[in-house]
Design a protein around this motif. Structure first.
Motif, PDB file in Angstrom:
ATOM      1  N   ILE A 110      39.093  -0.221   6.449  1.00 23.70           N
ATOM      2  CA  ILE A 110      38.723   1.057   7.061  1.00 23.70           C
ATOM      3  C   ILE A 110      37.203   1.094   7.182  1.00 23.70           C
ATOM      4  CG2 ILE A 110      38.806   3.564   6.757  1.00 23.70           C
ATOM      5  CD1 ILE A 110      41.391   3.032   5.065  1.00 23.70           C
ATOM      6  N   THR A 111      36.705   1.586   8.284  1.00 19.24           N
ATOM      7  CA  THR A 111      35.260   1.537   8.524  1.00 19.24           C
ATOM      8  C   THR A 111      34.493   2.664   7.842  1.00 19.24           C
ATOM      9  OG1 THR A 111      35.567   2.711  10.598  1.00 19.24           O
ATOM     10  CG2 THR A 111      35.452   0.314  10.708  1.00 19.24           C
ATOM     11  N   MET A 112      35.117   3.768   7.540  1.00 21.68           N
ATOM     12  CA  MET A 112      34.406   4.882   6.919  1.00 21.68           C
ATOM     13  C   MET A 112      34.204   4.590   5.423  1.00 21.68           C
ATOM     14  SD  MET A 112      35.127   8.878   7.553  1.00 21.68           S
ATOM     15  CE  MET A 112      36.188   9.347   6.224  1.00 21.68           C
ATOM     16  N   SER A 114      32.656   5.985   2.837  1.00 13.75           N
ATOM     17  CA  SER A 114      32.869   6.980   1.781  1.00 13.75           C
ATOM     18  C   SER A 114      34.360   7.121   1.475  1.00 13.75           C
ATOM     19  CB  SER A 114      32.273   8.334   2.177  1.00 13.75           C
ATOM     20  OG  SER A 114      32.904   8.851   3.322  1.00 13.75           O
ATOM     21  N   TYR A 115      35.197   7.014   2.502  1.00 16.34           N
ATOM     22  CA  TYR A 115      36.639   7.073   2.304  1.00 16.34           C
ATOM     23  C   TYR A 115      37.117   5.856   1.507  1.00 16.34           C
ATOM     24  CZ  TYR A 115      41.627   7.176   3.393  1.00 16.34           C
ATOM     25  OH  TYR A 115      42.991   7.180   3.294  1.00 16.34           O
ATOM     26  N   VAL A 116      36.636   4.690   1.874  1.00 24.70           N
ATOM     27  CA  VAL A 116      37.015   3.456   1.183  1.00 24.70           C
ATOM     28  C   VAL A 116      36.622   3.534  -0.287  1.00 24.70           C
ATOM     29  CG1 VAL A 116      36.575   0.973   1.039  1.00 24.70           C
ATOM     30  CG2 VAL A 116      36.892   2.053   3.267  1.00 24.70           C
ATOM     31  N   GLU A 117      35.415   4.027  -0.555  1.00 25.53           N
ATOM     32  CA  GLU A 117      34.936   4.137  -1.933  1.00 25.53           C
ATOM     33  C   GLU A 117      35.856   5.048  -2.746  1.00 25.53           C
ATOM     34  OE1 GLU A 117      31.377   6.509  -3.869  1.00 25.53           O
ATOM     35  OE2 GLU A 117      30.648   4.816  -2.676  1.00 25.53           O
ATOM     36  N   ARG A 118      36.226   6.177  -2.196  1.00 27.29           N
ATOM     37  CA  ARG A 118      37.086   7.121  -2.923  1.00 27.29           C
ATOM     38  C   ARG A 118      38.490   6.559  -3.128  1.00 27.29           C
ATOM     39  NH1 ARG A 118      34.769  12.446   0.099  1.00 27.29           N
ATOM     40  NH2 ARG A 118      32.918  12.623  -1.200  1.00 27.29           N
ATOM     41  N   MET A 119      39.013   5.894  -2.123  1.00 23.56           N
ATOM     42  CA  MET A 119      40.336   5.289  -2.261  1.00 23.56           C
ATOM     43  C   MET A 119      40.305   4.187  -3.321  1.00 23.56           C
ATOM     44  SD  MET A 119      42.351   6.998  -0.330  1.00 23.56           S
ATOM     45  CE  MET A 119      43.836   6.058  -0.070  1.00 23.56           C
ATOM     46  N   SER A 120      39.238   3.417  -3.319  1.00 30.99           N
ATOM     47  CA  SER A 120      39.074   2.362  -4.316  1.00 30.99           C
ATOM     48  C   SER A 120      38.987   2.949  -5.726  1.00 30.99           C
ATOM     49  CB  SER A 120      37.823   1.548  -3.999  1.00 30.99           C
ATOM     50  OG  SER A 120      37.571   0.616  -5.007  1.00 30.99           O
ATOM     51  N   MET A 121      38.189   3.978  -5.882  1.00 33.01           N
ATOM     52  CA  MET A 121      38.070   4.635  -7.191  1.00 33.01           C
ATOM     53  C   MET A 121      39.426   5.182  -7.635  1.00 33.01           C
ATOM     54  SD  MET A 121      34.893   4.584  -8.378  1.00 33.01           S
ATOM     55  CE  MET A 121      34.684   5.996  -9.419  1.00 33.01           C
ATOM     56  N   ALA A 122      40.173   5.770  -6.707  1.00 33.49           N
ATOM     57  CA  ALA A 122      41.482   6.331  -7.030  1.00 33.49           C
ATOM     58  C   ALA A 122      42.450   5.239  -7.480  1.00 33.49           C
ATOM     59  CB  ALA A 122      42.039   7.080  -5.829  1.00 33.49           C
ATOM     60  N   LEU A 123      42.412   4.113  -6.813  1.00 26.60           N
ATOM     61  CA  LEU A 123      43.266   3.001  -7.208  1.00 26.60           C
ATOM     62  C   LEU A 123      42.881   2.490  -8.592  1.00 26.60           C
ATOM     63  CD1 LEU A 123      45.640   1.450  -6.026  1.00 26.60           C
ATOM     64  CD2 LEU A 123      44.015  -0.163  -5.037  1.00 26.60           C
ATOM     65  N   HIS A 124      41.595   2.526  -8.897  1.00 28.27           N
ATOM     66  CA  HIS A 124      41.134   2.121 -10.226  1.00 28.27           C
ATOM     67  C   HIS A 124      41.577   3.113 -11.307  1.00 28.27           C
ATOM     68  CE1 HIS A 124      38.684  -0.794  -8.023  1.00 28.27           C
ATOM     69  NE2 HIS A 124      38.741  -1.477  -9.145  1.00 28.27           N
ATOM     70  N   VAL A 125      41.724   4.378 -10.961  1.00 29.25           N
ATOM     71  CA  VAL A 125      42.280   5.356 -11.912  1.00 29.25           C
ATOM     72  C   VAL A 125      43.683   4.902 -12.315  1.00 29.25           C
ATOM     73  CG1 VAL A 125      43.182   7.722 -12.137  1.00 29.25           C
ATOM     74  CG2 VAL A 125      40.902   7.344 -11.176  1.00 29.25           C
ATOM     75  N   LEU A 126      44.486   4.516 -11.343  1.00 30.89           N
ATOM     76  CA  LEU A 126      45.845   4.043 -11.622  1.00 30.89           C
ATOM     77  C   LEU A 126      45.814   2.745 -12.428  1.00 30.89           C
ATOM     78  CD1 LEU A 126      47.499   4.723  -8.151  1.00 30.89           C
ATOM     79  CD2 LEU A 126      47.443   6.198 -10.165  1.00 30.89           C
ATOM     80  N   PHE A 127      44.886   1.868 -12.082  1.00 28.03           N
ATOM     81  CA  PHE A 127      44.719   0.606 -12.792  1.00 28.03           C
ATOM     82  C   PHE A 127      44.405   0.868 -14.274  1.00 28.03           C
ATOM     83  CE2 PHE A 127      41.779  -3.030 -13.844  1.00 28.03           C
ATOM     84  CZ  PHE A 127      42.728  -4.042 -13.781  1.00 28.03           C
TER      85      PHE A 127
END
Length: 181
Positions: A110-112, A114-127
């Motif tokens: 995804i090119t945006m 800030s969105y990628v960063e938040r999605m990545s952080m969210a996935l790390h919460v699950l991790f």
């Protein structure tokens, strides 16, 4: 991955990543978070809940791109891995980690930013949730992290700890952070 990781088992490498990830998250807590930090992490928690709720959609997108991707077993592994990771074999745990990485890589397309960063952080919460259930040495840090998350909850729109945490972590958070018995 460091050069020494080639001498470690897959489980040891994953455990190292659990520790590195929680240490990274705790840097926010240790630096005296601001209201913006609480709101940002509330959004991250909300996003983690949407990943949990919509994980099949993300996995289907991966299956559309990767012909050798086993969608049905990946859905099963993701569900078990985010709720009861101790039920997974070493091989399945490594597969879960690969699934999480594939989801992460799909976000990076995804090119945006800030969105990628938040999605990545969210996935790390699950991790991290998975990690603390597998490695009890993370529990103290996880509790500390939850003292930070507790102050984020009032800003959350979708995340509900009783819905989005595994039963084991609900009990831990209620007992050690929220003071419920």
């Amino acid at each position: 991955m460091s050069i020494f990781d080639i001498f470690r088992s897959k489980r040891q490498v994953i455990n190292k990543r659990f520790h590195n990830t929680i240490d990274l998250f705790l840097k926010v807590y240790d630096s005296k978070p601001t209201m913006n930090d609480y709101r940002y992490f509330a959004f991250v928690l909300d996003t983690s809940s949407s990943i949990l709720d919509d994980h099949e959609k993300y996995l289907r997108e991966i299956a559309e791109e990767k012909q050798d991707f086993d969608l049905n077993s990946s859905i099963k592994l993701f569900k078990i891995g985010t709720q009861r990771p101790r039920d997974l074999s070493e091989k399945e745990l490594a597969q879960l980690y690969e699934i999480i990485n594939l989801i992460l890589m799909s976000f990076k397309k995804i090119t945006m930013r800030s969105y990628v960063e938040r999605m990545s952080m969210a996935l790390h919460v699950l991790f991290l949730n998975t990690g603390v259930m597998l490695d009890k040495s993370l529990e103290e840090k996880y509790i500390k992290l939850w003292f930070f998350y507790k102050d984020c909850l009032k800003y959350c729109k979708d995340f509900k700890y009783k819905k989005h945490l595994p039963d084991e972590l609900i009990k831990l958070v209620e007992e050690k952070v929220l003071g419920k018995k």
